[in-house]
Scaffold this motif. Structure first.
Motif, PDB file in Angstrom:
ATOM      1  N   GLU A  83       0.824  -1.204   0.000  1.00 26.90           N
ATOM      2  CA  GLU A  83       0.000   0.000   0.000  1.00 26.90           C
ATOM      3  C   GLU A  83       0.865   1.263   0.000  1.00 26.90           C
ATOM      4  O   GLU A  83       0.509   2.266  -0.623  1.00 26.90           O
ATOM      5  CB  GLU A  83      -0.937  -0.023   1.203  1.00 26.90           C
ATOM      6  CG  GLU A  83      -1.991  -1.131   1.104  1.00 26.90           C
ATOM      7  CD  GLU A  83      -2.863  -1.234   2.334  1.00 26.90           C
ATOM      8  OE1 GLU A  83      -2.520  -0.616   3.356  1.00 26.90           O
ATOM      9  OE2 GLU A  83      -3.895  -1.936   2.264  1.00 26.90           O
ATOM     10  N   GLU A  86       2.037   1.683  -3.534  1.00 24.93           N
ATOM     11  CA  GLU A  86       0.947   2.217  -4.353  1.00 24.93           C
ATOM     12  C   GLU A  86       0.820   3.728  -4.161  1.00 24.93           C
ATOM     13  O   GLU A  86       0.661   4.485  -5.127  1.00 24.93           O
ATOM     14  CB  GLU A  86      -0.371   1.542  -3.986  1.00 24.93           C
ATOM     15  CG  GLU A  86      -0.463   0.094  -4.440  1.00 24.93           C
ATOM     16  CD  GLU A  86      -1.660  -0.616  -3.843  1.00 24.93           C
ATOM     17  OE1 GLU A  86      -2.497   0.072  -3.204  1.00 24.93           O
ATOM     18  OE2 GLU A  86      -1.766  -1.840  -3.984  1.00 24.93           O
ATOM     19  N   GLU A  87       0.898   4.155  -2.912  1.00 18.83           N
ATOM     20  CA  GLU A  87       0.764   5.595  -2.626  1.00 18.83           C
ATOM     21  C   GLU A  87       1.917   6.379  -3.233  1.00 18.83           C
ATOM     22  O   GLU A  87       1.722   7.461  -3.799  1.00 18.83           O
ATOM     23  CB  GLU A  87       0.713   5.814  -1.110  1.00 18.83           C
ATOM     24  CG  GLU A  87       0.470   7.256  -0.722  1.00 18.83           C
ATOM     25  CD  GLU A  87       0.319   7.445   0.778  1.00 18.83           C
ATOM     26  OE1 GLU A  87       0.304   8.600   1.228  1.00 18.83           O
ATOM     27  OE2 GLU A  87       0.229   6.429   1.494  1.00 18.83           O
ATOM     28  N   SER A  90       1.519   6.509  -7.004  1.00 18.37           N
ATOM     29  CA  SER A  90       0.364   7.306  -7.443  1.00 18.37           C
ATOM     30  C   SER A  90       0.729   8.774  -7.636  1.00 18.37           C
ATOM     31  O   SER A  90       0.040   9.501  -8.352  1.00 18.37           O
ATOM     32  CB  SER A  90      -0.780   7.177  -6.432  1.00 18.37           C
ATOM     33  OG  SER A  90      -0.444   7.795  -5.202  1.00 18.37           O
ATOM     34  N   THR A  91       1.823   9.225  -7.001  1.00 16.62           N
ATOM     35  CA  THR A  91       2.267  10.607  -7.148  1.00 16.62           C
ATOM     36  C   THR A  91       3.347  10.762  -8.231  1.00 16.62           C
ATOM     37  O   THR A  91       3.784  11.872  -8.504  1.00 16.62           O
ATOM     38  CB  THR A  91       2.826  11.143  -5.812  1.00 16.62           C
ATOM     39  OG1 THR A  91       3.975  10.373  -5.430  1.00 16.62           O
ATOM     40  CG2 THR A  91       1.770  11.041  -4.718  1.00 16.62           C
ATOM     41  N   TYR A  92       3.759   9.637  -8.812  1.00 19.07           N
ATOM     42  CA  TYR A  92       4.782   9.673  -9.855  1.00 19.07           C
ATOM     43  C   TYR A  92       4.200  10.309 -11.110  1.00 19.07           C
ATOM     44  O   TYR A  92       3.131   9.920 -11.585  1.00 19.07           O
ATOM     45  CB  TYR A  92       5.269   8.254 -10.138  1.00 19.07           C
ATOM     46  CG  TYR A  92       6.251   8.144 -11.285  1.00 19.07           C
ATOM     47  CD1 TYR A  92       7.512   8.710 -11.192  1.00 19.07           C
ATOM     48  CD2 TYR A  92       5.904   7.462 -12.445  1.00 19.07           C
ATOM     49  CE1 TYR A  92       8.415   8.614 -12.238  1.00 19.07           C
ATOM     50  CE2 TYR A  92       6.807   7.347 -13.502  1.00 19.07           C
ATOM     51  CZ  TYR A  92       8.056   7.928 -13.391  1.00 19.07           C
ATOM     52  OH  TYR A  92       8.946   7.834 -14.425  1.00 19.07           O
ATOM     53  N   ALA A 108      -5.282  -0.049  -8.361  1.00 18.33           N
ATOM     54  CA  ALA A 108      -4.894   1.223  -7.752  1.00 18.33           C
ATOM     55  C   ALA A 108      -4.178   2.150  -8.726  1.00 18.33           C
ATOM     56  O   ALA A 108      -4.290   3.376  -8.619  1.00 18.33           O
ATOM     57  CB  ALA A 108      -4.013   0.970  -6.528  1.00 18.33           C
ATOM     58  N   LEU A 109      -3.450   1.581  -9.703  1.00 18.36           N
ATOM     59  CA  LEU A 109      -2.551   2.411 -10.504  1.00 18.36           C
ATOM     60  C   LEU A 109      -2.788   2.393 -12.010  1.00 18.36           C
ATOM     61  O   LEU A 109      -2.472   3.362 -12.701  1.00 18.36           O
ATOM     62  CB  LEU A 109      -1.097   1.980 -10.246  1.00 18.36           C
ATOM     63  CG  LEU A 109      -0.579   2.193  -8.823  1.00 18.36           C
ATOM     64  CD1 LEU A 109       0.771   1.532  -8.647  1.00 18.36           C
ATOM     65  CD2 LEU A 109      -0.487   3.673  -8.494  1.00 18.36           C
ATOM     66  N   THR A 111      -4.097   2.677 -15.727  1.00 20.63           N
ATOM     67  CA  THR A 111      -5.055   3.433 -16.542  1.00 20.63           C
ATOM     68  C   THR A 111      -5.260   2.762 -17.898  1.00 20.63           C
ATOM     69  O   THR A 111      -6.164   3.117 -18.636  1.00 20.63           O
ATOM     70  CB  THR A 111      -4.567   4.873 -16.778  1.00 20.63           C
ATOM     71  OG1 THR A 111      -3.276   4.844 -17.405  1.00 20.63           O
ATOM     72  CG2 THR A 111      -4.459   5.618 -15.446  1.00 20.63           C
ATOM     73  N   ASN A 127      -8.609   0.230 -15.374  1.00 20.88           N
ATOM     74  CA  ASN A 127      -7.835  -0.656 -14.510  1.00 20.88           C
ATOM     75  C   ASN A 127      -8.272  -2.112 -14.708  1.00 20.88           C
ATOM     76  O   ASN A 127      -8.917  -2.449 -15.695  1.00 20.88           O
ATOM     77  CB  ASN A 127      -7.961  -0.221 -13.048  1.00 20.88           C
ATOM     78  CG  ASN A 127      -9.409  -0.190 -12.577  1.00 20.88           C
ATOM     79  OD1 ASN A 127     -10.282  -0.852 -13.135  1.00 20.88           O
ATOM     80  ND2 ASN A 127      -9.673   0.584 -11.540  1.00 20.88           N
ATOM     81  N   ARG A 185     -15.492   3.216  -5.505  1.00 22.04           N
ATOM     82  CA  ARG A 185     -14.032   3.116  -5.457  1.00 22.04           C
ATOM     83  C   ARG A 185     -13.565   2.654  -4.085  1.00 22.04           C
ATOM     84  O   ARG A 185     -12.650   1.842  -3.973  1.00 22.04           O
ATOM     85  CB  ARG A 185     -13.404   4.478  -5.806  1.00 22.04           C
ATOM     86  CG  ARG A 185     -13.414   4.799  -7.293  1.00 22.04           C
ATOM     87  CD  ARG A 185     -12.537   5.991  -7.599  1.00 22.04           C
ATOM     88  NE  ARG A 185     -13.035   7.210  -6.973  1.00 22.04           N
ATOM     89  CZ  ARG A 185     -13.894   8.025  -7.540  1.00 22.04           C
ATOM     90  NH1 ARG A 185     -14.370   7.768  -8.744  1.00 22.04           N
ATOM     91  NH2 ARG A 185     -14.293   9.125  -6.912  1.00 22.04           N
ATOM     92  N   LYS A 189     -11.629  -0.792  -3.166  1.00 22.65           N
ATOM     93  CA  LYS A 189     -10.343  -0.796  -2.470  1.00 22.65           C
ATOM     94  C   LYS A 189     -10.378  -1.763  -1.297  1.00 22.65           C
ATOM     95  O   LYS A 189      -9.430  -2.516  -1.064  1.00 22.65           O
ATOM     96  CB  LYS A 189     -10.019   0.629  -1.991  1.00 22.65           C
ATOM     97  CG  LYS A 189      -8.626   0.763  -1.395  1.00 22.65           C
ATOM     98  CD  LYS A 189      -8.330   2.211  -1.060  1.00 22.65           C
ATOM     99  CE  LYS A 189      -6.929   2.372  -0.494  1.00 22.65           C
ATOM    100  NZ  LYS A 189      -6.627   3.783  -0.178  1.00 22.65           N
TER     101      LYS A 189
END
Length: 206
Positions: A83, A86-87, A90-92, A108-109, A111, A127, A185, A189
Motif C-alpha cells: 500500500e 501504491e501511494e 500514485s504521485t509519480y 490502484a494504478l 489506466t 484498470n 471506489r 479498495k
C-alpha cells in the motif's frame, strides 16, 4: 535487487546515487518505505528479501526519470508495504509500465491494461476491473452474434436508435452513477485488500 551493495547501509545505498539536491529527501523517502530511526543504518547484507525490495524501490523513486518499468513490484512485500508503494507511485508524474499479478495493485494504478496472448495484443482503457468488464461485454456480444443474426432496422427504428438526446431515465442513471462513484471506489479498495490478504495467506500455506 542485485544492484544493491551488500556492504553499504540502507542510508548509504540511497546517498551514493542521489543528486546533491535530493539528499535532504532521503530520510523522508526511507520513512515512506518503513525505514526510520536507526533502521537506516542497517547493512544491506542483513536485510530480508522484502526489505531489500523496499530499499530498491525507494532508491528507484528517488531518481528523476520519465519512465519506470517494473516487473512484479509487489513480490516479497507485505500488505502494508504494498500500500505504501501504491501511494508513492500514485504521485509519480512520469510513465509507469508494469507487469503484476496483484489485482489490488493494478486497480490502484493502472489506466490501461495490455493483454498479450499468442498471436494477439489487445489494449483496454481503465484498470483491472474495467478490463474484466470489457471482456465480459465482448463475450456477451460474441455469444449474441452467434445465436441470431442482427435484424436490419426499419428507417424509423434506425432514426430512434441514433437519437443523440438522452431520455430522462438515462439522465437520472448517469447522475446516480456519478454520485455513487466515490463509494464504489472505496468498496473496491476494501475488496481488493481482502483479496490481497487471502492471496498472501495462500502463498504462506503453499
Amino acid at each position: 535487487l542485485e544492484s544493491l551493495d551488500a556492504s553499504r547501509s540502507i542510508l548509504e545505498e540511497l546517498e551514493t546515487d542521489a543528486r546533491t539536491e535530493d539528499v535532504p529527501r532521503i530520510r523522508g523517502q526511507l520513512g515512506a518505505f518503513l525505514f526510520s530511526g536507526d533502521e537506516v543504518d542497517k547493512k544491506i547484507s542483513v536485510l530480508s528479501g522484502g526489505e531489500k525490495a523496499r530499499v530498491a524501490l525507494a532508491k528507484l523513486l528517488l531518481r528523476p526519470v520519465n519512465l519506470l518499468v517494473l516487473d512484479e513490484p509487489t513480490n516479497h512485500l507485505d500488505i502494508e508495504s504494498c500500500e505504501i508503494l501504491e501511494e508513492a507511485l500514485s504521485t509519480y508524474e512520469g510513465t509507469l509500465v508494469f507487469v503484476s499479478h496483484d489485482r489490488a495493485f493494478i486497480n490502484a494504478l493502472a489506466t490501461r491494461v495490455i493483454e498479450v496472448t499468442p498471436g494477439q495484443v489487445r489494449d483496454f482503457s481503465g484498470n483491472y476491473d474495467d478490463y474484466l468488464q470489457a471482456l465480459d461485454r465482448l463475450e456477451r456480444r460474441s455469444t449474441e452474434a452467434d445465436r441470431t443474426p442482427s435484424p436490419r432496422p426499419e428507417p424509423s427504428d434506425a432514426r430512434s436508435q441514433s437519437d443523440p438526446t438522452p431520455s430522462n431515465d438515462k439522465k437520472q442513471a448517469q447522475s446516480s452513477a456519478s454520485t455513487s462513484g466515490g463509494g464504489q471506489r472505496e468498496r473496491r479498495k476494501q475488496r481488493d485488500r481482502i483479496v490481497r490478504k487471502s492471496t498472501r495467506v495462500e502463498e504462506k500455506i503453499q
